[in-house]
Design a protein around this motif. Structure first.
Motif, PDB file in Angstrom:
ATOM      1  N   PRO A  25      10.910 -13.708   7.345  1.00  0.00           N
ATOM      2  CA  PRO A  25      11.850 -12.646   6.992  1.00  0.00           C
ATOM      3  C   PRO A  25      12.496 -12.840   5.615  1.00  0.00           C
ATOM      4  O   PRO A  25      12.669 -11.883   4.867  1.00  0.00           O
ATOM      5  N   MET A  26      12.839 -14.070   5.245  1.00  0.00           N
ATOM      6  CA  MET A  26      13.411 -14.319   3.926  1.00  0.00           C
ATOM      7  C   MET A  26      12.368 -14.051   2.842  1.00  0.00           C
ATOM      8  O   MET A  26      12.686 -13.486   1.796  1.00  0.00           O
ATOM      9  N   ALA A  27      11.126 -14.444   3.083  1.00  0.00           N
ATOM     10  CA  ALA A  27      10.067 -14.183   2.104  1.00  0.00           C
ATOM     11  C   ALA A  27       9.870 -12.683   1.927  1.00  0.00           C
ATOM     12  O   ALA A  27       9.711 -12.196   0.806  1.00  0.00           O
ATOM     13  N   ALA A  28       9.894 -11.930   3.019  1.00  0.00           N
ATOM     14  CA  ALA A  28       9.746 -10.476   2.933  1.00  0.00           C
ATOM     15  C   ALA A  28      10.896  -9.861   2.151  1.00  0.00           C
ATOM     16  O   ALA A  28      10.698  -8.971   1.313  1.00  0.00           O
ATOM     17  N   SER A  29      12.105 -10.339   2.388  1.00  0.00           N
ATOM     18  CA  SER A  29      13.270  -9.842   1.670  1.00  0.00           C
ATOM     19  C   SER A  29      13.171 -10.171   0.181  1.00  0.00           C
ATOM     20  O   SER A  29      13.489  -9.347  -0.673  1.00  0.00           O
ATOM     21  N   LEU A  30      12.718 -11.368  -0.131  1.00  0.00           N
ATOM     22  CA  LEU A  30      12.552 -11.783  -1.513  1.00  0.00           C
ATOM     23  C   LEU A  30      11.500 -10.926  -2.211  1.00  0.00           C
ATOM     24  O   LEU A  30      11.720 -10.444  -3.327  1.00  0.00           O
ATOM     25  N   LEU A  31      10.368 -10.702  -1.563  1.00  0.00           N
ATOM     26  CA  LEU A  31       9.329  -9.856  -2.150  1.00  0.00           C
ATOM     27  C   LEU A  31       9.827  -8.433  -2.333  1.00  0.00           C
ATOM     28  O   LEU A  31       9.557  -7.799  -3.357  1.00  0.00           O
ATOM     29  N   ALA A  32      10.552  -7.904  -1.365  1.00  0.00           N
ATOM     30  CA  ALA A  32      11.084  -6.543  -1.477  1.00  0.00           C
ATOM     31  C   ALA A  32      12.023  -6.434  -2.676  1.00  0.00           C
ATOM     32  O   ALA A  32      11.968  -5.460  -3.434  1.00  0.00           O
ATOM     33  N   ALA A  33      12.877  -7.441  -2.865  1.00  0.00           N
ATOM     34  CA  ALA A  33      13.800  -7.426  -4.002  1.00  0.00           C
ATOM     35  C   ALA A  33      13.039  -7.493  -5.325  1.00  0.00           C
ATOM     36  O   ALA A  33      13.381  -6.790  -6.279  1.00  0.00           O
ATOM     37  N   ARG A  34      12.015  -8.314  -5.392  1.00  0.00           N
ATOM     38  CA  ARG A  34      11.231  -8.433  -6.630  1.00  0.00           C
ATOM     39  C   ARG A  34      10.460  -7.154  -6.922  1.00  0.00           C
ATOM     40  O   ARG A  34      10.383  -6.713  -8.061  1.00  0.00           O
ATOM     41  N   LEU A  35       9.888  -6.551  -5.891  1.00  0.00           N
ATOM     42  CA  LEU A  35       9.167  -5.289  -6.087  1.00  0.00           C
ATOM     43  C   LEU A  35      10.122  -4.175  -6.493  1.00  0.00           C
ATOM     44  O   LEU A  35       9.815  -3.370  -7.375  1.00  0.00           O
ATOM     45  N   ALA A  36      11.296  -4.118  -5.873  1.00  0.00           N
ATOM     46  CA  ALA A  36      12.286  -3.101  -6.228  1.00  0.00           C
ATOM     47  C   ALA A  36      12.722  -3.257  -7.678  1.00  0.00           C
ATOM     48  O   ALA A  36      12.847  -2.277  -8.417  1.00  0.00           O
ATOM     49  N   ALA A  37      12.931  -4.499  -8.106  1.00  0.00           N
ATOM     50  CA  ALA A  37      13.314  -4.745  -9.499  1.00  0.00           C
ATOM     51  C   ALA A  37      12.194  -4.316 -10.442  1.00  0.00           C
ATOM     52  O   ALA A  37      12.446  -3.721 -11.493  1.00  0.00           O
ATOM     53  N   ARG A  38      10.968  -4.593 -10.074  1.00  0.00           N
ATOM     54  CA  ARG A  38       9.832  -4.203 -10.909  1.00  0.00           C
ATOM     55  C   ARG A  38       9.746  -2.696 -11.053  1.00  0.00           C
ATOM     56  O   ARG A  38       9.386  -2.173 -12.094  1.00  0.00           O
ATOM     57  N   LEU A  39      10.088  -1.978  -9.983  1.00  0.00           N
ATOM     58  CA  LEU A  39      10.035  -0.515 -10.000  1.00  0.00           C
ATOM     59  C   LEU A  39      11.286   0.117 -10.603  1.00  0.00           C
ATOM     60  O   LEU A  39      11.390   1.335 -10.677  1.00  0.00           O
TER      61      LEU A  39
ATOM     62  N   VAL B  10       4.325 -17.340  -2.013  1.00  0.00           N
ATOM     63  CA  VAL B  10       4.977 -16.038  -2.031  1.00  0.00           C
ATOM     64  C   VAL B  10       5.043 -15.545  -3.466  1.00  0.00           C
ATOM     65  O   VAL B  10       5.614 -16.215  -4.323  1.00  0.00           O
ATOM     66  N   GLY B  11       4.456 -14.394  -3.732  1.00  0.00           N
ATOM     67  CA  GLY B  11       4.562 -13.820  -5.069  1.00  0.00           C
ATOM     68  C   GLY B  11       3.344 -13.017  -5.444  1.00  0.00           C
ATOM     69  O   GLY B  11       2.437 -12.786  -4.651  1.00  0.00           O
ATOM     70  N   GLU B  12       3.344 -12.608  -6.710  1.00  0.00           N
ATOM     71  CA  GLU B  12       2.257 -11.785  -7.234  1.00  0.00           C
ATOM     72  C   GLU B  12       1.121 -12.677  -7.726  1.00  0.00           C
ATOM     73  O   GLU B  12       1.348 -13.776  -8.233  1.00  0.00           O
ATOM     74  N   LEU B  13      -0.096 -12.177  -7.613  1.00  0.00           N
ATOM     75  CA  LEU B  13      -1.268 -12.941  -8.017  1.00  0.00           C
ATOM     76  C   LEU B  13      -1.794 -12.529  -9.390  1.00  0.00           C
ATOM     77  O   LEU B  13      -2.939 -12.805  -9.725  1.00  0.00           O
ATOM     78  N   ALA B  14      -0.952 -11.899 -10.209  1.00  0.00           N
ATOM     79  CA  ALA B  14      -1.364 -11.481 -11.549  1.00  0.00           C
ATOM     80  C   ALA B  14      -1.912 -12.646 -12.386  1.00  0.00           C
ATOM     81  O   ALA B  14      -2.902 -12.467 -13.097  1.00  0.00           O
ATOM     82  N   PRO B  15      -1.308 -13.856 -12.324  1.00  0.00           N
ATOM     83  CA  PRO B  15      -1.865 -14.963 -13.109  1.00  0.00           C
ATOM     84  C   PRO B  15      -3.294 -15.339 -12.708  1.00  0.00           C
ATOM     85  O   PRO B  15      -3.999 -15.999 -13.458  1.00  0.00           O
ATOM     86  N   LEU B  16      -3.714 -14.914 -11.540  1.00  0.00           N
ATOM     87  CA  LEU B  16      -5.084 -15.181 -11.095  1.00  0.00           C
ATOM     88  C   LEU B  16      -6.011 -14.009 -11.399  1.00  0.00           C
ATOM     89  O   LEU B  16      -7.135 -13.961 -10.928  1.00  0.00           O
TER      90      LEU B  16
END
Length: 106
Positions: free
Chosen positions: A57-71, A31-37
């Motif tokens: 569902p927890m992974a989706a919530s975690l990704l949504a929180a990380r994307l929201a923080a990035r934005l 789960v996460g961004e693939l920028a290091p690749l």
């Protein structure tokens, strides 16, 4: 025909198997961004195996929180019910796409 013959010979020697393997090499979700690749802005949530319905569902919530923080959207911290910043970092290290043992490219 050459490819079919080679594959047939290999399967005769080693046996044949086919099927989906929806889990990572180390058995933990990815789960996460693939920028290091070298794939910035590409995020993934996979590798849950038979636990996807429970962990997805927890992974989706975690990704949504990380994307929201990035934005730059304000939130309540981790946004997914984890205990705090340190706990969230520990979870993210455990499921990071580029953690040791998960991907041959990292």
């Amino acid at each position: 025909d050459l490819v079919r013959g080679t594959l047939r010979a290999a399967s005769d020697e080693a046996g044949a198997w086919a099927g989906l393997m929806p889990f990572s090499a180390d058995g933990k979700p990815i789960v996460g961004e693939l920028a290091p690749l070298g794939l910035p802005n590409l995020w993934m949530a996979c590798g849950f195996g038979p636990s996807g319905v429970m962990e997805g569902p927890m992974a989706a919530s975690l990704l949504a929180a990380r994307l929201a923080a990035r934005l730059g959207f304000a939130g309540d911290g981790d946004g997914v019910g984890l205990g705090g910043d340190e706990e969230q970092r520990a979870v993210m290290r455990a499921i990071d796409p580029c953690r040791e043992g998960c991907c041959a490219r990292c």
